[in-house]
Scaffold this active site. Sequence first.
Site, PDB file in Angstrom:
ATOM      1  N   HIS A 120      44.892  29.320 -15.897  1.00  0.00           N
ATOM      2  CA  HIS A 120      44.807  29.802 -17.140  1.00  0.00           C
ATOM      3  C   HIS A 120      43.731  29.329 -18.005  1.00  0.00           C
ATOM      4  O   HIS A 120      43.586  28.206 -18.392  1.00  0.00           O
ATOM      5  CB  HIS A 120      46.063  29.989 -17.637  1.00  0.00           C
ATOM      6  CG  HIS A 120      46.490  31.347 -18.614  1.00  0.00           C
ATOM      7  ND1 HIS A 120      45.976  31.384 -19.831  1.00  0.00           N
ATOM      8  CD2 HIS A 120      46.513  32.519 -18.269  1.00  0.00           C
ATOM      9  CE1 HIS A 120      46.118  32.409 -20.254  1.00  0.00           C
ATOM     10  NE2 HIS A 120      46.573  33.433 -19.417  1.00  0.00           N
ATOM     11  N   ASP A 168      50.263  35.924 -12.789  1.00  0.00           N
ATOM     12  CA  ASP A 168      49.769  36.995 -11.386  1.00  0.00           C
ATOM     13  C   ASP A 168      50.319  36.465 -10.139  1.00  0.00           C
ATOM     14  O   ASP A 168      49.982  37.105  -9.146  1.00  0.00           O
ATOM     15  CB  ASP A 168      48.372  37.443 -11.550  1.00  0.00           C
ATOM     16  CG  ASP A 168      47.883  38.179 -12.739  1.00  0.00           C
ATOM     17  OD1 ASP A 168      48.802  38.988 -12.917  1.00  0.00           O
ATOM     18  OD2 ASP A 168      46.889  38.246 -13.224  1.00  0.00           O
TER      19      ASP A 168
END
Length: 346
Positions: free
Chosen positions: A241, A290
């Site tokens: 991330h 995700d």
Amino acid sequence: MELIDVPEGLAGVAVTATRIGDVLGDEGVYHYRGRSAVELARTTPFEDVARLVLDGGTEPAIGHVELPADLAPIVALGDLRSAVSAYAALSGLRPIMDLSPAERRADAVRLISAFPALVASVARRELVGPRPGEGYVAGYLRMLGGSDPSPAAVRALETYCCLTIEHGFNAGAFTARVVASTGADLGACVTAAYAALTGPRHGAVQTRVLDMFDAIGEPDRAAAWMRSALADRQRIVGFGHAVYRTTDPRVPLLREVCAELAPHRHRLALAVEEAAAEVLAGRRLGANVDLYAPIVLEGCGIPRSSFTATFAAARVVGWCAHVLEQATERKIIRPGAHYIGDPYRG
Ligand code: ACO
């Protein structure tokens, strides 16, 4: 003008101030106007979270909106970018710099309210509309699937939508603000933000995660598959991330939702996480939203081709909040670049 050099990707650069929310990457938490996003997702209907995110006021952020019949040939193209843009044009949205705060908010509510029908109509390539009084998420699932969704699917998707409604100064939000800073209409801002979201480094990675699950097949093949993907210099989707340096706080709740909704996929995702802990050890690359989000979307019966658009049906509220906030600033966003091409020849 002397240019200031900033880090690649503007990482760690503050370009404005916001009251909408914050992502605290080192702590692994994020919030909407001071309230834990994860706690809200556990306890609060989407409509109330939307109101909080949009402007924190008492007026609803979502109302009842029908799509105009003129939109039928556009939704038949199956492209949400075109449909959002066309809806804004057909609705006569005016440049935000010509509108009062109340008029801007009214445009935001209109666009947010139309969004589930836009997404569902594009997916079905025919105009569909909401029923009065229907919940935002339940209505979306009904319009998309053509029949009333199960309560479990509505609960699961509502959790996902509350978790993803807003997330700091990501590429989509920044894009919305750049366009808003030009004074353009809200439809232009949201169309641009959605275009940014469709990039696989941002919002469009979810189908690739399911492709990865399909390629891995069985839990005991996860580590070998990952080693081979890394040897091919691939990034492992669903990990890493731009801001979180510890656990992505959206992961634990989505993992819980998946355990109930899709136990088979959940087992495989857990095995993938375990394998990643070994294979990516030392790289500080945890699972991101995700890894689990596509399991929730698939478990709710949403086709893969509508995953990114479904993400947008939640995130549109955050984009509109950023546009309303940016509209109160007077300066256009206009950075510079060092020219490194051929020298000026006159
Ligand atoms: N797999 C393998 N290596 C990775 C991964 C990954 N998933 N993510 C980052 N790395 C590597 C990078 O290549 C980089 O190595 P390098 O310095 O040798 O090039 C190093 O880790 C550090 O990368 P970061 O600076 O932390 O990552 P960045 O901020 O550039 O990218 C991103 C973040 C785009 C999310 C990245 O982690 C990625 O591509 N992940 C996979 C795609 C994905 O899951 N996207 C969804 C993100 S969540 C969201 O946007 C809703």
